[in-house]
Design a protein around this motif. Structure first.
Motif, PDB file in Angstrom:
ATOM      1  N   PHE A  98       0.646  -0.908   0.592  1.00  0.00           N
ATOM      2  CA  PHE A  98      -0.351  -0.041  -0.153  1.00  0.00           C
ATOM      3  C   PHE A  98       0.600   1.029  -0.282  1.00  0.00           C
ATOM      4  O   PHE A  98       0.751   2.045  -0.801  1.00  0.00           O
ATOM      5  N   LEU A  99       1.862   1.465   1.115  1.00  0.00           N
ATOM      6  CA  LEU A  99       2.990   2.793   0.819  1.00  0.00           C
ATOM      7  C   LEU A  99       3.262   2.538  -0.353  1.00  0.00           C
ATOM      8  O   LEU A  99       3.828   3.823  -1.152  1.00  0.00           O
ATOM      9  N   LEU A 100       4.062   0.941  -1.038  1.00  0.00           N
ATOM     10  CA  LEU A 100       4.684   1.270  -2.250  1.00  0.00           C
ATOM     11  C   LEU A 100       3.850   2.468  -3.437  1.00  0.00           C
ATOM     12  O   LEU A 100       3.917   3.125  -4.773  1.00  0.00           O
ATOM     13  N   LEU A 101       2.296   1.741  -3.521  1.00  0.00           N
ATOM     14  CA  LEU A 101       1.453   2.413  -4.060  1.00  0.00           C
ATOM     15  C   LEU A 101       1.471   3.558  -4.230  1.00  0.00           C
ATOM     16  O   LEU A 101       1.173   4.706  -5.371  1.00  0.00           O
ATOM     17  N   VAL A 102       1.098   4.402  -2.954  1.00  0.00           N
ATOM     18  CA  VAL A 102       0.948   5.521  -2.465  1.00  0.00           C
ATOM     19  C   VAL A 102       1.619   6.005  -3.436  1.00  0.00           C
ATOM     20  O   VAL A 102       2.105   7.876  -3.312  1.00  0.00           O
ATOM     21  N   ILE A 103       3.058   5.848  -3.022  1.00  0.00           N
ATOM     22  CA  ILE A 103       4.603   6.913  -3.154  1.00  0.00           C
ATOM     23  C   ILE A 103       4.377   6.880  -4.810  1.00  0.00           C
ATOM     24  O   ILE A 103       4.462   7.854  -5.812  1.00  0.00           O
ATOM     25  N   ALA A 104       3.653   5.703  -5.111  1.00  0.00           N
ATOM     26  CA  ALA A 104       4.502   5.614  -7.081  1.00  0.00           C
ATOM     27  C   ALA A 104       2.773   6.448  -7.419  1.00  0.00           C
ATOM     28  O   ALA A 104       2.698   7.391  -8.612  1.00  0.00           O
ATOM     29  N   ALA A 105       2.012   6.949  -6.982  1.00  0.00           N
ATOM     30  CA  ALA A 105       0.539   7.902  -7.351  1.00  0.00           C
ATOM     31  C   ALA A 105       1.103   8.875  -7.066  1.00  0.00           C
ATOM     32  O   ALA A 105       1.049   9.750  -8.065  1.00  0.00           O
ATOM     33  N   ALA A 106       2.130   9.259  -6.008  1.00  0.00           N
ATOM     34  CA  ALA A 106       1.952  10.481  -5.689  1.00  0.00           C
ATOM     35  C   ALA A 106       3.395  11.096  -7.083  1.00  0.00           C
ATOM     36  O   ALA A 106       3.275  11.972  -7.157  1.00  0.00           O
ATOM     37  N   LEU A 107       3.916  10.200  -7.104  1.00  0.00           N
ATOM     38  CA  LEU A 107       5.097  10.328  -8.558  1.00  0.00           C
ATOM     39  C   LEU A 107       4.598  10.980  -9.456  1.00  0.00           C
ATOM     40  O   LEU A 107       4.855  11.563 -10.576  1.00  0.00           O
ATOM     41  N   ALA A 108       3.761   9.981  -9.880  1.00  0.00           N
ATOM     42  CA  ALA A 108       2.635   9.834 -11.398  1.00  0.00           C
ATOM     43  C   ALA A 108       2.122  11.456 -11.115  1.00  0.00           C
ATOM     44  O   ALA A 108       1.985  12.147 -12.253  1.00  0.00           O
ATOM     45  N   GLY A 109       1.518  12.000  -9.810  1.00  0.00           N
ATOM     46  CA  GLY A 109       1.102  13.068  -9.857  1.00  0.00           C
ATOM     47  C   GLY A 109       1.662  13.945  -9.787  1.00  0.00           C
ATOM     48  O   GLY A 109       1.127  15.305 -10.629  1.00  0.00           O
ATOM     49  N   ALA A 110       2.995  13.903  -9.690  1.00  0.00           N
ATOM     50  CA  ALA A 110       3.392  15.394 -10.039  1.00  0.00           C
ATOM     51  C   ALA A 110       4.763  15.466 -10.871  1.00  0.00           C
ATOM     52  O   ALA A 110       4.553  16.840 -11.630  1.00  0.00           O
ATOM     53  N   SER A 111       4.272  14.135 -11.541  1.00  0.00           N
ATOM     54  CA  SER A 111       5.254  14.368 -13.228  1.00  0.00           C
ATOM     55  C   SER A 111       4.366  14.961 -13.915  1.00  0.00           C
ATOM     56  O   SER A 111       3.751  15.857 -14.753  1.00  0.00           O
ATOM     57  N   PHE A 112       2.916  14.380 -13.238  1.00  0.00           N
ATOM     58  CA  PHE A 112       1.052  15.006 -14.451  1.00  0.00           C
ATOM     59  C   PHE A 112       1.911  17.185 -14.691  1.00  0.00           C
ATOM     60  O   PHE A 112       1.357  17.394 -15.253  1.00  0.00           O
ATOM     61  N   ALA A 113       1.421  17.641 -12.762  1.00  0.00           N
ATOM     62  CA  ALA A 113       1.563  18.326 -12.591  1.00  0.00           C
ATOM     63  C   ALA A 113       3.187  19.168 -12.951  1.00  0.00           C
ATOM     64  O   ALA A 113       2.167  20.061 -13.888  1.00  0.00           O
ATOM     65  N   GLY A 114       4.039  18.783 -12.685  1.00  0.00           N
ATOM     66  CA  GLY A 114       4.678  19.550 -13.871  1.00  0.00           C
ATOM     67  C   GLY A 114       5.219  19.489 -15.166  1.00  0.00           C
ATOM     68  O   GLY A 114       4.811  20.553 -15.766  1.00  0.00           O
ATOM     69  N   ALA A 115       4.508  18.438 -15.839  1.00  0.00           N
ATOM     70  CA  ALA A 115       3.685  18.540 -17.497  1.00  0.00           C
ATOM     71  C   ALA A 115       2.576  19.266 -17.733  1.00  0.00           C
ATOM     72  O   ALA A 115       3.155  20.546 -18.738  1.00  0.00           O
ATOM     73  N   ARG A 116       2.610  19.681 -16.860  1.00  0.00           N
ATOM     74  CA  ARG A 116       0.680  21.040 -16.975  1.00  0.00           C
ATOM     75  C   ARG A 116       1.137  22.098 -17.114  1.00  0.00           C
ATOM     76  O   ARG A 116       1.418  23.451 -17.558  1.00  0.00           O
ATOM     77  N   PHE A 117       2.029  22.276 -16.137  1.00  0.00           N
ATOM     78  CA  PHE A 117       3.171  23.530 -15.791  1.00  0.00           C
ATOM     79  C   PHE A 117       3.651  24.335 -16.325  1.00  0.00           C
ATOM     80  O   PHE A 117       3.419  25.122 -16.948  1.00  0.00           O
ATOM     81  N   THR A 118       4.516  23.104 -17.240  1.00  0.00           N
ATOM     82  CA  THR A 118       5.418  23.533 -18.347  1.00  0.00           C
ATOM     83  C   THR A 118       5.016  23.618 -19.692  1.00  0.00           C
ATOM     84  O   THR A 118       5.100  24.992 -20.159  1.00  0.00           O
ATOM     85  N   ALA A 119       3.605  23.300 -19.575  1.00  0.00           N
ATOM     86  CA  ALA A 119       2.984  23.343 -20.831  1.00  0.00           C
ATOM     87  C   ALA A 119       2.030  24.857 -20.910  1.00  0.00           C
ATOM     88  O   ALA A 119       2.128  25.919 -21.837  1.00  0.00           O
ATOM     89  N   GLY A 120       2.269  24.492 -19.969  1.00  0.00           N
ATOM     90  CA  GLY A 120       0.910  26.100 -19.974  1.00  0.00           C
ATOM     91  C   GLY A 120       2.064  27.439 -19.447  1.00  0.00           C
ATOM     92  O   GLY A 120       1.499  28.344 -20.370  1.00  0.00           O
ATOM     93  N   LYS A 121       3.468  26.884 -19.189  1.00  0.00           N
ATOM     94  CA  LYS A 121       4.436  28.369 -19.851  1.00  0.00           C
ATOM     95  C   LYS A 121       4.490  28.435 -21.267  1.00  0.00           C
ATOM     96  O   LYS A 121       4.998  29.783 -21.833  1.00  0.00           O
ATOM     97  N   VAL A 122       4.704  27.848 -21.693  1.00  0.00           N
ATOM     98  CA  VAL A 122       4.462  27.807 -23.233  1.00  0.00           C
ATOM     99  C   VAL A 122       2.675  28.149 -23.890  1.00  0.00           C
ATOM    100  O   VAL A 122       2.977  29.530 -24.768  1.00  0.00           O
ATOM    101  N   VAL A 123       2.413  27.777 -23.329  1.00  0.00           N
ATOM    102  CA  VAL A 123       0.530  28.826 -24.231  1.00  0.00           C
ATOM    103  C   VAL A 123       0.843  29.835 -23.822  1.00  0.00           C
ATOM    104  O   VAL A 123      -0.530  30.564 -23.925  1.00  0.00           O
ATOM    105  N   GLY A 124       0.817  29.719 -21.740  1.00  0.00           N
ATOM    106  CA  GLY A 124       0.113  31.984 -21.485  1.00  0.00           C
ATOM    107  C   GLY A 124      -1.037  31.461 -20.363  1.00  0.00           C
ATOM    108  O   GLY A 124      -1.587  29.760 -20.818  1.00  0.00           O
ATOM    109  N   PRO A 125      -0.932  32.058 -19.563  1.00  0.00           N
ATOM    110  CA  PRO A 125      -2.904  32.170 -19.092  1.00  0.00           C
ATOM    111  C   PRO A 125      -4.002  32.428 -20.233  1.00  0.00           C
ATOM    112  O   PRO A 125      -3.687  32.824 -20.654  1.00  0.00           O
TER     113      PRO A 125
END
Length: 106
Positions: free
Chosen positions: A5-32
């Motif tokens: 369970f702890l491993l699954l929680v950590i994996a989900a947190a890493l995947a969520g952080a990766s997705f958030a980083g990708a959306r943030f980077t895309a937002g910097k390209v297209v702007g607000p």
């Protein structure tokens, strides 16, 4: 069971952080509040991003309704760590910046 369970929680947190980083980077390209390109669609290319020469794995943030960029719209390619890998079209950032500049002028 608890370590799994702890491993699954950590994996989900890493995947969520990766997705958030990708959306943030895309937002910097297209702007607000990008106008005229529609909502983004996100996917992770496990087999690699075929549009890039090295075919790295990463996030594809696409704007399929951005018809001014061609029939398949625009796309932003981001690594799992949030680094911009490329865009389609290659000058997407400049086009979006010019659009923001022209809309801010009186």
């Amino acid at each position: 069971m608890r370590p799994l369970f702890l491993l699954l929680v950590i994996a989900a947190a890493l995947a969520g952080a990766s997705f958030a980083g990708a959306r943030f980077t895309a937002g910097k390209v297209v702007g607000p509040n990008p106008q005229g390109i529609g909502p983004p669609a996100s996917s992770f290319a496990y087999q690699g991003i075929s549009a890039l020469r090295a075919k790295p794995r990463g996030w594809i943030i696409s704007y399929p309704h951005a018809s001014e960029f061609g029939p398949s719209g625009a796309a932003i390619y981001v690594s799992p760590t949030g680094v911009l890998l490329g865009t389609r079209p290659a000058n997407l950032a400049q086009v979006m910046e010019a659009r923001r500049s022209s809309s801010n002028e009186p």
